[in-house]
Motif scaffolding. Structure first.
Motif, PDB file in Angstrom:
ATOM      1  N   LEU A   1      98.964 126.037  16.054  1.00 24.03           N
ATOM      2  CA  LEU A   1      99.203 127.098  15.081  1.00 24.03           C
ATOM      3  C   LEU A   1      98.831 128.471  15.646  1.00 24.03           C
ATOM      4  N   GLY A   2      98.490 128.504  16.941  1.00 17.01           N
ATOM      5  CA  GLY A   2      98.235 129.785  17.613  1.00 17.01           C
ATOM      6  C   GLY A   2      96.837 130.328  17.416  1.00 17.01           C
ATOM      7  N   VAL A   3      95.899 129.455  17.019  1.00 18.89           N
ATOM      8  CA  VAL A   3      94.528 129.896  16.731  1.00 18.89           C
ATOM      9  C   VAL A   3      93.589 129.308  17.777  1.00 18.89           C
ATOM     10  N   LYS A   4      92.634 130.091  18.226  1.00 18.91           N
ATOM     11  CA  LYS A   4      91.614 129.567  19.144  1.00 18.91           C
ATOM     12  C   LYS A   4      90.889 128.411  18.468  1.00 18.91           C
ATOM     13  N   SER A   5      90.759 127.298  19.178  1.00 21.69           N
ATOM     14  CA  SER A   5      90.175 126.113  18.561  1.00 21.69           C
ATOM     15  C   SER A   5      89.212 125.427  19.512  1.00 21.69           C
ATOM     16  N   ILE A   6      88.076 125.029  18.970  1.00 22.18           N
ATOM     17  CA  ILE A   6      87.030 124.417  19.783  1.00 22.18           C
ATOM     18  C   ILE A   6      86.569 123.122  19.109  1.00 22.18           C
ATOM     19  N   ALA A   7      86.592 122.017  19.866  1.00 24.33           N
ATOM     20  CA  ALA A   7      86.072 120.733  19.384  1.00 24.33           C
ATOM     21  C   ALA A   7      84.658 120.569  19.930  1.00 24.33           C
ATOM     22  N   LEU A   8      83.729 120.121  19.082  1.00 24.10           N
ATOM     23  CA  LEU A   8      82.342 119.933  19.504  1.00 24.10           C
ATOM     24  C   LEU A   8      81.895 118.513  19.162  1.00 24.10           C
ATOM     25  N   SER A   9      81.238 117.848  20.119  1.00 27.08           N
ATOM     26  CA  SER A   9      80.822 116.462  19.926  1.00 27.08           C
ATOM     27  C   SER A   9      79.419 116.259  20.486  1.00 27.08           C
ATOM     28  N   GLN A  10      78.669 115.367  19.832  1.00 24.66           N
ATOM     29  CA  GLN A  10      77.278 115.112  20.201  1.00 24.66           C
ATOM     30  C   GLN A  10      77.100 113.670  20.636  1.00 24.66           C
ATOM     31  N   GLN A  11      76.506 113.481  21.812  1.00 25.09           N
ATOM     32  CA  GLN A  11      76.226 112.122  22.307  1.00 25.09           C
ATOM     33  C   GLN A  11      75.199 111.428  21.399  1.00 25.09           C
TER      34      GLN A  11
ATOM     35  N   LYS B   1      80.969 133.117  23.546  1.00 21.67           N
ATOM     36  CA  LYS B   1      81.470 133.402  24.902  1.00 21.67           C
ATOM     37  C   LYS B   1      82.917 132.932  25.062  1.00 21.67           C
ATOM     38  N   LEU B   2      83.229 131.740  24.544  1.00 26.66           N
ATOM     39  CA  LEU B   2      84.601 131.224  24.675  1.00 26.66           C
ATOM     40  C   LEU B   2      85.576 132.083  23.870  1.00 26.66           C
ATOM     41  N   ALA B   3      85.158 132.482  22.674  1.00 25.50           N
ATOM     42  CA  ALA B   3      86.052 133.282  21.811  1.00 25.50           C
ATOM     43  C   ALA B   3      86.372 134.626  22.446  1.00 25.50           C
ATOM     44  N   ALA B   4      85.444 135.144  23.241  1.00 21.62           N
ATOM     45  CA  ALA B   4      85.645 136.466  23.865  1.00 21.62           C
ATOM     46  C   ALA B   4      86.596 136.411  25.057  1.00 21.62           C
ATOM     47  N   GLU B   5      87.012 135.196  25.450  1.00 19.18           N
ATOM     48  CA  GLU B   5      88.003 135.032  26.538  1.00 19.18           C
ATOM     49  C   GLU B   5      89.406 134.978  25.927  1.00 19.18           C
ATOM     50  N   SER B   6      90.433 135.342  26.744  1.00 23.84           N
ATOM     51  CA  SER B   6      91.794 135.074  26.266  1.00 23.84           C
ATOM     52  C   SER B   6      92.228 133.728  26.835  1.00 23.84           C
ATOM     53  N   TRP B   7      92.872 132.896  26.013  1.00 22.47           N
ATOM     54  CA  TRP B   7      93.263 131.541  26.417  1.00 22.47           C
ATOM     55  C   TRP B   7      94.770 131.444  26.470  1.00 22.47           C
ATOM     56  N   PRO B   8      95.302 130.601  27.370  1.00 19.54           N
ATOM     57  CA  PRO B   8      96.742 130.328  27.344  1.00 19.54           C
ATOM     58  C   PRO B   8      97.124 129.602  26.056  1.00 19.54           C
ATOM     59  N   ARG B   9      98.373 129.658  25.706  1.00 23.39           N
ATOM     60  CA  ARG B   9      98.883 128.951  24.526  1.00 23.39           C
ATOM     61  C   ARG B   9      98.656 127.443  24.649  1.00 23.39           C
ATOM     62  N   ASP B  10      98.456 126.783  23.531  1.00 28.04           N
ATOM     63  CA  ASP B  10      98.332 125.321  23.463  1.00 28.04           C
ATOM     64  C   ASP B  10      97.137 124.760  24.247  1.00 28.04           C
ATOM     65  N   VAL B  11      96.140 125.621  24.465  1.00 28.50           N
ATOM     66  CA  VAL B  11      94.899 125.156  25.094  1.00 28.50           C
ATOM     67  C   VAL B  11      93.800 125.142  24.039  1.00 28.50           C
TER      68      VAL B  11
END
Ligand code: MN
Length: 260
Positions: free
Chosen positions: A127-137, A159-169
């Protein structure tokens, strides 16, 4: 490319997961999100949806429930939740960033293809939005501690949000089962592959009839270095950019001309 979000404090954050609306990991991620911005919305599955991958609910009606002003449950999959959130609940002002998790258990190596946590972030990316998955062992006895994730995640997300990311990443972040003082650092690494594969276990139901369980992985062992699996085994927090395009480029080149 997605634009960098230099200041998350004015961003709208969507929080979702695959462990369900009542999962402790979702509450931990809400607390993390609220450290970043006051504008946090939660749209999560009504019941646990682990290992549903990127599935959509198409053959029955979906029902959503408003639990409080910015908190909703949906009786569907993590992917349904992101769609319902962005296309309906937040239609007038969709979220700028999607955070999915914190999953109860790692999403490393081949886990990412089964994971509903990762899939929700994939949907956000589509959907064109920065997305981050987080998981805990999980700990050895199944116990889980969210303190290291709560300590380190705000800065990692910022820090990740302040970067520009390619599409679909999307970004896949995994926290080892360690207290804050024992964490060795944060490392950017590639997706790995376990030594062992998913198992099938023979069992009996209470009336003595045979049944089967799809088993968990015995451990996080891998033969490869510099991967997400190796990083978490070494006590590091892993950050892996994943891409929805699953094409294997080298094989693609190798096969060019095969049918000419
Ligand atoms: Mn899960």
């Amino acid at each position: 490319m997605t634009d960098p979000i230099a200041d998350l404090s004015s961003a709208r954050i969507l929080v979702t997961n695959d462990d369900g609306i009542h999962a402790p990991g979702l509450k931990a991620l809400e607390r993390i999100a609220k450290k970043l911005s006051p504008d946090v919305w939660v749209v999560a599955p009504e019941t646990e949806q682990s290992a549903v991958a990127h599935s959509l609910t198409l053959r029955r009606p979906l029902r959503h429930r408003k639990l409080s002003r910015r908190r909703f449950s949906v009786d569907g999959t993590p992917t349904d939740c992101v769609l319902v959130a962005q296309k309906m609940i937040l239609e007038q002002h969709p979220a700028d960033i999607v955070l999915s998790g914190i999953n109860h258990g790692v999403n490393l190596g081949e886990d990412v293809t089964y994971s509903g946590t990762i899939a929700a972030a994939f949907e956000g990316a589509l959907l064109g939005v920065k997305s981050i998955a987080l998981s805990q062992q999980r700990g050895a006895n199944g116990a889980i501690h969210w303190s290291a994730a709560e300590h380190f995640a705000p800065d990692i997300v910022r820090k990740l949000a302040a970067e520009s990311w390619p599409r679909d990443v999307l970004m896949n972040v995994n926290f080892p089962d360690l207290t804050v003082d024992k964490i060795k650092g944060v490392t950017v690494c590639r997706q790995g592959r376990r030594k062992s594969s998913t198992t099938v276990i023979r069992d009996q139901d209470p009336s003595g009839r045979p049944c089967l369980w799809i088993g968990d992985y015995p451990n996080e062992q891998t033969l490869e270095r510099r991967t997400d699996l190796a990083a978490v085994e070494a006590g590091m927090i892993s950050v892996t950019p994943l891409h929805l395009d699953l094409t294997h480029r080298k094989t693609l080149q190798g096969l060019s001309g095969l049918f000419e």
